[in-house]
Design a protein around this motif. Structure first.
Motif, PDB file in Angstrom:
ATOM      1  N   LEU A  78       0.843  -1.199   0.000  1.00 37.47           N
ATOM      2  CA  LEU A  78       0.000   0.000   0.000  1.00 37.47           C
ATOM      3  C   LEU A  78       0.875   1.246   0.000  1.00 37.47           C
ATOM      4  O   LEU A  78       1.796   1.375   0.816  1.00 37.47           O
ATOM      5  N   THR A  83      -2.573   6.825  -0.623  1.00 37.98           N
ATOM      6  CA  THR A  83      -3.848   6.328  -0.099  1.00 37.98           C
ATOM      7  C   THR A  83      -4.505   7.358   0.809  1.00 37.98           C
ATOM      8  O   THR A  83      -5.717   7.613   0.716  1.00 37.98           O
ATOM      9  N   LYS A  88      -8.528   6.302  -1.043  1.00 36.46           N
ATOM     10  CA  LYS A  88      -8.762   4.935  -1.501  1.00 36.46           C
ATOM     11  C   LYS A  88      -7.420   4.223  -1.642  1.00 36.46           C
ATOM     12  O   LYS A  88      -6.389   4.878  -1.815  1.00 36.46           O
ATOM     13  N   PRO A  89      -7.422   2.882  -1.553  1.00 35.05           N
ATOM     14  CA  PRO A  89      -6.153   2.148  -1.604  1.00 35.05           C
ATOM     15  C   PRO A  89      -5.413   2.365  -2.922  1.00 35.05           C
ATOM     16  O   PRO A  89      -6.005   2.256  -4.003  1.00 35.05           O
ATOM     17  N   ARG A 381      -0.779   1.753   7.432  1.00 33.14           N
ATOM     18  CA  ARG A 381      -1.117   1.004   6.220  1.00 33.14           C
ATOM     19  C   ARG A 381      -2.359   0.138   6.439  1.00 33.14           C
ATOM     20  O   ARG A 381      -3.214   0.011   5.560  1.00 33.14           O
ATOM     21  N   PRO A 385      -7.005   1.646   4.236  1.00 32.17           N
ATOM     22  CA  PRO A 385      -8.116   1.227   3.357  1.00 32.17           C
ATOM     23  C   PRO A 385      -9.499   1.382   3.967  1.00 32.17           C
ATOM     24  O   PRO A 385     -10.499   1.412   3.238  1.00 32.17           O
TER      25      PRO A 385
END
Length: 614
Positions: A78, A83, A88-89, A381, A385
């Motif tokens: 990621l 992000t 968004k990832p 990380r 998400p």
């Protein structure tokens, strides 16, 4: 025009093989998978890497992978900044994906963890990176070659087998001199032309059979080695400007790929006797014209060779190319483990997985403890998400949404490992039987082993047993002088309290393990105990107590070796070794090198056991 990959007639065989291998590898890095290059940082290694850069296609990436690389940097993960910025990832390309179409260089590959080696090996096999983590699921085509820089100093220090088993070449530059490096190398244009020609090169079935037969004859168990040798033979033919593999190309392949992997020598078979010629030639037929000349048929026979002869030729070529040190071991009748089979390690002690010091071992989900540290980057990380969903929840609940909402389930903590010290505990029989027979030789053997332990920076301890009980003459120390003094002043005579010695050695080993050290026990005795655990004489009870103590030692899981000091193998010593799970070695047939190798092997077993225990 035929072009060979030789470094030149003036080059030594070691550098000629290395120069030939780098040219062949550069023709098809992804197909040949890679090279294990054993060498310290020196001009020879620099020259070899410079040739590789010159031979690779223009623009082909050449990436260096550090030993401590993380999975997210190696395989991808990621992109935290992107992000958090986009909500968004967003995936980040890993180093292996960046090297697609080129070569990655693994620094200090002998220290590479089995996990990293396995992940690199998986990418080599699949030709792609499969990323399924941090809410991402991606597949990226990744065709790479690998150069594993092996800087190990000892014979048992090598990159993990999960990696070397997949690499075509196992090279050693330790014997290359600076004079060899002045020999002109193959021009890069010849390598580029061979790369363009490689796809049209074919190989006959008899060549494939001969290569596989040579691998079988030398005990090369891995099928990968034979497949890689076939690819190397095709690359050698392309480099020589040929459209099909010849005997010379196959010989190059078996000498470079199979010879360094040999584990046995083939059994020499007596040559078959040729049938005697007929006494008289058959009379010519009347009115028959003379036979036409058979030169074309002879020429055809010269171009084709009997499959059996071809196999024997490949075996002879491979045997001639076996490294001298390996060949000497094979000639002694020893079944050895090749570099591709060697698991490496075994000198630095087991890896301790507890504590907040040492090298980072893994990052796992969980809350911080006294033995772990919160990994802020990995925690973010894990949380990134979920931010859009958590913002929506905050709006529904009427809460003020923060920039990044982190929950307990997002916590990622770093676990550490560090190498423990290895402690070799010598348990010496100084009883009457040993004093009358072999105590002097046992002392000499221990002194040699002590010196070897000193070189490895191992701790040593000394336990002696005579009379009614065992005595710890020297607690674990690194002082070679103290160990030798304690050994020199060891008197001989009296009973043999074998059970007491095993118990005392077990207590010393337990103390070492509690301190985070890796204990290795080396017994020097003939196994003829005659003093029971309570100090009373009597051989039956003494042997029973010794067996019970040996079984307890085995349950504790300590790596142990028993050196029988009698002139002939003793049944009780062999039984004792079996009960304590020890390796058995007879002193009269064990020179200093044999004992040193045995102790190293026992140490390696102890390291593996302690690592699994941790």
């Amino acid at each position: 025009m035929s072009t060979t990959a030789d470094a030149g007639p003036a080059a030594s065989p070691h550098w000629a093989a290395a120069a030939r291998a780098v040219a062949l590898f550069a023709i098809d890095p992804a197909g040949l998978h890679g090279v294990s290059l054993r060498s310290l940082a020196n001009p020879a290694r620099d020259r070899w890497l410079a040739l590789l850069r010159d031979y690779l296609p223009e623009g082909a990436p050449l990436r260096r992978v550090p030993n401590h690389i993380t999975d997210s940097r190696l395989l991808g993960g990621l992109d935290l900044a992107a992000t958090l910025r986009t909500g968004k990832p967003v995936a980040e390309r890993g180093l292996l994906v960046e090297a697609d179409g080129g070569v990655v260089v693994l620094a200090m590959a002998e220290r590479l963890s089995a996990g990293v080696a396995g992940r690199v090996g998986g990418v080599i096999d699949r030709g792609e990176v499969q990323l399924e983590r941090d809410g991402l699921g991606l597949r990226s085509t990744t065709r790479i070659g690998v150069v594993a820089l092996d800087e190990g100093l000892a014979d048992d220090e090598h990159p993990p087998v999960a990696l070397t088993d997949r690499l075509a070449f196992l090279l050693d530059l330790s014997a290359v001199t600076e004079a060899d490096l002045s020999v002109p190398a193959l021009p890069a244009e010849a390598v580029a032309a061979a790369r363009a020609r490689l796809g049209s090169v074919g190989i006959a079935d008899e060549m494939v059979n001969a290569i596989c037969s040579a691998a079988l004859a030398f005990g090369v168990a891995s099928v990968r080695a034979s497949l890689l040798a076939i690819k190397v033979a095709r690359a050698a033919a392309a480099l020589a400007g040929r459209d099909s593999v010849t005997q010379e190309d196959a010989a190059t392949a078996v000498s470079l790929v199979l010879a360094p992997r040999a584990t046995i020598l083939p059994n020499a078979e007596p040559p078959e006797e040729e049938p005697p010629p007929p006494d008289e030639p058959p009379p010519p037929e009347e009115n028959s014209e003379p036979d036409p000349p058979e030169e074309p048929e002879e020429q055809e026979d010269a171009d084709s060779i009997d499959p059996k002869e071809l196999e024997e030729m490949m075996i002879a070529v491979a045997q001639a190319a076996i490294p001298d040190k390996l060949l000497a071991q094979l000639r002694e009748g020893k079944t050895v483990r090749s570099r591709a089979q060697s698991s490496g390690g075994g000198r630095a002690g087991a890896a301790k997985k507890k504590g907040r010091r040492g090298r980072p071992a893994a990052t796992r989900a969980g809350e911080p403890t006294a033995n772990t540290r919160l990994n802020l980057i990995e925690t973010l990380r894990a949380a990134a998400p979920w931010q859009p969903i958590r913002r929506q929840e905050a709006e529904r609940e009427g809460r003020i949404s923060t920039l990044v909402e982190v929950r307990r389930s997002d916590f990622r903590c770093t676990h550490f490992k560090q190498r423990s010290e290895t402690t070799t505990i010598f348990v010496v029989d100084a009883s009457g039987s040993a004093a009358l027979q072999r105590l002097a030789e046992a002392k000499g053997a221990v002194e040699l082993l002590l010196a070897d332990c000193y070189v490895r920076r191992d701790n040593v301890a000394l336990v002696a047993f005579r009379g009614k009980q065992a005595e710890v003459l020297l607690p674990p120390t690194r002082s070679l002088v103290r160990a030798k003094r304690s050994l020199a002043g060891l008197p001989g005579g009296g009973g043999t309290p074998l059970a007491s010695a095993i118990d005392a050695a077990g207590m010393v080993a337990t103390t070492c393990r509690d301190k985070g050290q890796t204990p290795v026990l080396v017994f020097l005795t003939d196994g003829q105990g005659n003093i029971a655990r309570d100090g009373t004489p009597g051989r039956p009870q003494a042997e029973k107590d010794a067996i019970e103590s040996a079984q307890a030692l085995r349950i504790a899981g300590f790596a142990t070796m028993l050196i029988d000091t009698a002139r002939r193998p003793q049944a009780m010593a062999q039984k004792l070794a079996a009960e304590m799970g020890a390796k058995y070695l007879l002193l009269p047939y064990a020179d200093a090198q044999a004992m040193s190798r045995a102790v190293k092997a026992t140490t390696a077993d102890s390291v593996a056991a302690e690592s699994r225990r941790g």
